[in-house]
Scaffold this active site. Structure first.
Site, mmCIF file in Angstrom:
data_model
loop_
_atom_site.group_PDB
_atom_site.id
_atom_site.type_symbol
_atom_site.label_atom_id
_atom_site.label_comp_id
_atom_site.label_asym_id
_atom_site.label_seq_id
_atom_site.Cartn_x
_atom_site.Cartn_y
_atom_site.Cartn_z
ATOM 1 N N TYR A 141 21.149 23.466 16.875
ATOM 2 C CA TYR A 141 22.038 24.161 17.808
ATOM 3 C C TYR A 141 22.799 23.185 18.682
ATOM 4 O O TYR A 141 22.514 21.980 18.672
ATOM 5 C CB TYR A 141 21.258 25.173 18.654
ATOM 6 C CG TYR A 141 20.412 24.576 19.775
ATOM 7 C CD1 TYR A 141 19.241 23.870 19.522
ATOM 8 C CD2 TYR A 141 20.801 24.720 21.106
ATOM 9 C CE1 TYR A 141 18.481 23.332 20.547
ATOM 10 C CE2 TYR A 141 20.050 24.194 22.142
ATOM 11 C CZ TYR A 141 18.885 23.497 21.864
ATOM 12 O OH TYR A 141 18.142 22.964 22.876
ATOM 13 N N ARG A 149 27.596 15.154 17.768
ATOM 14 C CA ARG A 149 26.137 15.341 17.784
ATOM 15 C C ARG A 149 25.737 16.454 16.815
ATOM 16 O O ARG A 149 24.704 16.353 16.129
ATOM 17 C CB ARG A 149 25.649 15.653 19.204
ATOM 18 C CG ARG A 149 24.127 15.735 19.282
ATOM 19 C CD ARG A 149 23.626 15.803 20.713
ATOM 20 N NE ARG A 149 24.032 17.040 21.353
ATOM 21 C CZ ARG A 149 23.843 17.310 22.641
ATOM 22 N NH1 ARG A 149 23.266 16.426 23.450
ATOM 23 N NH2 ARG A 149 24.232 18.467 23.158
ATOM 24 N N ARG A 153 9.729 33.228 0.880
ATOM 25 C CA ARG A 153 9.361 32.268 1.923
ATOM 26 C C ARG A 153 8.701 31.062 1.264
ATOM 27 O O ARG A 153 7.566 31.146 0.788
ATOM 28 C CB ARG A 153 8.403 32.910 2.933
ATOM 29 C CG ARG A 153 7.975 31.950 4.050
ATOM 30 C CD ARG A 153 7.038 32.613 5.025
ATOM 31 N NE ARG A 153 6.609 31.679 6.057
ATOM 32 C CZ ARG A 153 5.633 30.771 5.905
ATOM 33 N NH1 ARG A 153 4.956 30.696 4.772
ATOM 34 N NH2 ARG A 153 5.322 29.952 6.885
ATOM 35 N N HIS A 160 8.358 26.720 1.830
ATOM 36 C CA HIS A 160 8.700 25.666 2.790
ATOM 37 C C HIS A 160 9.829 24.771 2.281
ATOM 38 O O HIS A 160 10.725 24.405 3.032
ATOM 39 C CB HIS A 160 7.465 24.815 3.107
ATOM 40 C CG HIS A 160 6.478 25.499 3.994
ATOM 41 N ND1 HIS A 160 5.812 26.639 3.625
ATOM 42 C CD2 HIS A 160 6.041 25.198 5.239
ATOM 43 C CE1 HIS A 160 5.003 27.024 4.590
ATOM 44 N NE2 HIS A 160 5.127 26.160 5.595
ATOM 45 N N LYS A 188 18.874 18.069 17.590
ATOM 46 C CA LYS A 188 18.909 19.254 18.458
ATOM 47 C C LYS A 188 18.456 20.470 17.639
ATOM 48 O O LYS A 188 19.256 21.323 17.252
ATOM 49 C CB LYS A 188 20.308 19.439 19.070
ATOM 50 C CG LYS A 188 20.282 20.212 20.377
ATOM 51 C CD LYS A 188 21.512 19.962 21.211
ATOM 52 C CE LYS A 188 21.647 20.907 22.398
ATOM 53 N NZ LYS A 188 20.559 20.884 23.359
ATOM 54 N N GLU A 220 12.054 12.560 28.716
ATOM 55 C CA GLU A 220 13.139 13.408 29.247
ATOM 56 C C GLU A 220 12.515 14.668 29.829
ATOM 57 O O GLU A 220 11.290 14.773 29.925
ATOM 58 C CB GLU A 220 14.139 13.734 28.137
ATOM 59 C CG GLU A 220 13.518 14.437 26.945
ATOM 60 C CD GLU A 220 14.505 14.726 25.814
ATOM 61 O OE1 GLU A 220 15.723 14.735 26.051
ATOM 62 O OE2 GLU A 220 14.028 14.957 24.681
ATOM 63 N N LEU A 265 16.644 13.499 23.304
ATOM 64 C CA LEU A 265 17.951 13.979 22.865
ATOM 65 C C LEU A 265 19.013 13.156 23.594
ATOM 66 O O LEU A 265 18.935 13.009 24.819
ATOM 67 C CB LEU A 265 18.120 15.460 23.220
ATOM 68 C CG LEU A 265 19.450 16.025 22.735
ATOM 69 C CD1 LEU A 265 19.394 16.284 21.235
ATOM 70 C CD2 LEU A 265 19.821 17.287 23.474
HETATM 71 N N1 PDD Z 1 19.531 21.421 26.530
HETATM 72 N N2 PDD Z 1 17.161 16.923 26.428
HETATM 73 C C1 PDD Z 1 16.807 18.136 25.980
HETATM 74 C C2 PDD Z 1 15.451 18.304 25.377
HETATM 75 C C3 PDD Z 1 17.691 19.229 26.075
HETATM 76 O O1 PDD Z 1 17.336 20.421 25.579
HETATM 77 C C4 PDD Z 1 18.960 19.038 26.682
HETATM 78 C C5 PDD Z 1 19.969 20.144 26.824
HETATM 79 C C6 PDD Z 1 19.290 17.748 27.154
HETATM 80 C C7 PDD Z 1 20.631 17.453 27.788
HETATM 81 O O2 PDD Z 1 21.652 17.376 26.816
HETATM 82 P P1 PDD Z 1 23.161 17.745 27.177
HETATM 83 O O3 PDD Z 1 23.514 16.945 28.372
HETATM 84 O O4 PDD Z 1 23.920 17.348 25.986
HETATM 85 O O5 PDD Z 1 23.228 19.223 27.478
HETATM 86 C C8 PDD Z 1 18.371 16.722 27.000
HETATM 87 C C9 PDD Z 1 20.439 22.538 26.453
HETATM 88 C C10 PDD Z 1 21.369 22.674 27.620
HETATM 89 C C11 PDD Z 1 19.653 23.787 26.135
HETATM 90 O O6 PDD Z 1 18.748 23.697 25.323
HETATM 91 O O7 PDD Z 1 19.973 24.846 26.660
#
Ligand code: PDD
Length: 288
Positions: free
Chosen positions: A32, A51, A100, A102, A150, A182, A206
């Site tokens: 996503y 990304r 289903r 994997h 992501k 993070e 991320l």
């Molecule tokens: N999340 N690290 C993680 C684990 C995140 O889920 C996010 C953002 C970030 C920051 O990334 P960015 O600056 O590109 O938004 C770092 C989004 C906003 C979400 O899951 O809703």
């Protein structure tokens, strides 16, 4: 915020349907993006699309649209949802198979593409002098070793965020092997006697688009910021802690595990950075 995009059609959110055999539903087999929109224009779209391409390549899903097609689709959806400030949520899954299994199906599937628009609240950085900041707690980073993708597989992040909420905080700051990685949905900056620092890009975090912008703004405005490992001990004695994400921008943390961070209020460096952030946005949206 009513109109969503699903597999080629713009429909009302409560009319959108996917198959229960979708691998996103069965396996969280998808990725996503969250893209902020200011004044009707997606912010740092090229970075978000780059990304997206990296995430898709990492999980071996073909990108179902080119950059121009994504842009046209987003513009249409933003317009149908009233323009202004909003956030786009884009999800792509491997698609719906017959059963289903994997392993990837031998005949390639049509990926499922879903985009919706979400409302955004006024970020703390817009009003640096009246911002109160948020509470955070530390937690062990229990996630996998490809946090740079992501992925929609967010169960650990959800459990960690929920633990933070139940402790009266807004975010869990994650620590792996004694070093900060993070937040559960944000990147982390610390300001200590060693300067401003954020953990380096790696498979453990991320690569946040907001993080990159904050680094750029710091460098441009004489706030030297380093990308380096941040030990948990430095986090605990930090004078300031900031969280960055597309939906919250840059948020000051004023308590960590119940103890004040610095003087327990948003710090001077954060206020400076917040002003530069707002100026940058205004300039980009042609508001100045
Ligand atoms: N999340 N690290 C993680 C684990 C995140 O889920 C996010 C953002 C970030 C920051 O990334 P960015 O600056 O590109 O938004 C770092 C989004 C906003 C979400 O899951 O809703």
């Amino acid at each position: 915020m009513d109109t969503v995009y699903l597999d080629g059609a713009l429909v009302k959110a409560d009319e959108a349907r996917i198959s229960p055999l979708d691998r996103g539903f069965l396996f969280a087999d998808g990725i996503y993006e969250v893209i902020p929109v200011y004044g009707g224009t997606p912010f740092r779209l090229t970075d978000h699309l780059a990304r997206l391409e990296r995430s898709l390549a990492a999980v071996e899903i073909d990108n179902p649209r080119d950059r121009e097609q994504w842009q046209a689709l987003f513009d249409e959806l933003i317009r149908l949802n009233g323009g202004g400030n909003q956030a786009l949520y884009l999800q792509i899954t491997r698609g719906a198979a017959k059963g289903r299994d994997h392993g990837f199906p031998s005949a390639p599937l049509e990926p499922t593409v879903f985009v919706m628009s979400l409302p955004v609240s006024v970020p703390a950085a817009d009003t640096p002098d009246s911002a109160t900041g948020v509470a955070a707690v530390t937690r062990d980073d229990i996630r996998w070793s490809r946090c740079d993708i992501k992925s929609v597989s967010l169960l650990p992040n959800i459990l960690l965020r929920q633990q933070a909420l139940e402790a009266g905080a807004s975010e869990a700051i994650l620590v792996r092997d004694g070093f900060v990685t993070e937040g559960s949905a944000s990147n982390v900056f610390v300001v200590s006697e060693d300067g401003i620092a954020t953990p380096p890009r790696s498979h453990a975090i991320l690569g946040g688009i907001t993080r990159d912008l904050v680094l750029e703004l710091c460098h441009e405005h004489g706030l030297p910021a380093a990308e380096r490992e941040v030990p948990e001990s430095e986090l605990r004695r930090a004078r300031e802690i900031w969280l960055t994400s597309s939906t919250k921008e840059v948020v000051p943390v004023v308590t960590l595990n119940g103890a004040p961070v610095g003087e327990g209020r948003p710090g001077d460096q954060w206020k400076q950075l917040a002003r530069h952030y707002v100026d940058f946005k205004r300039h980009l949206c042609g508001l100045d």
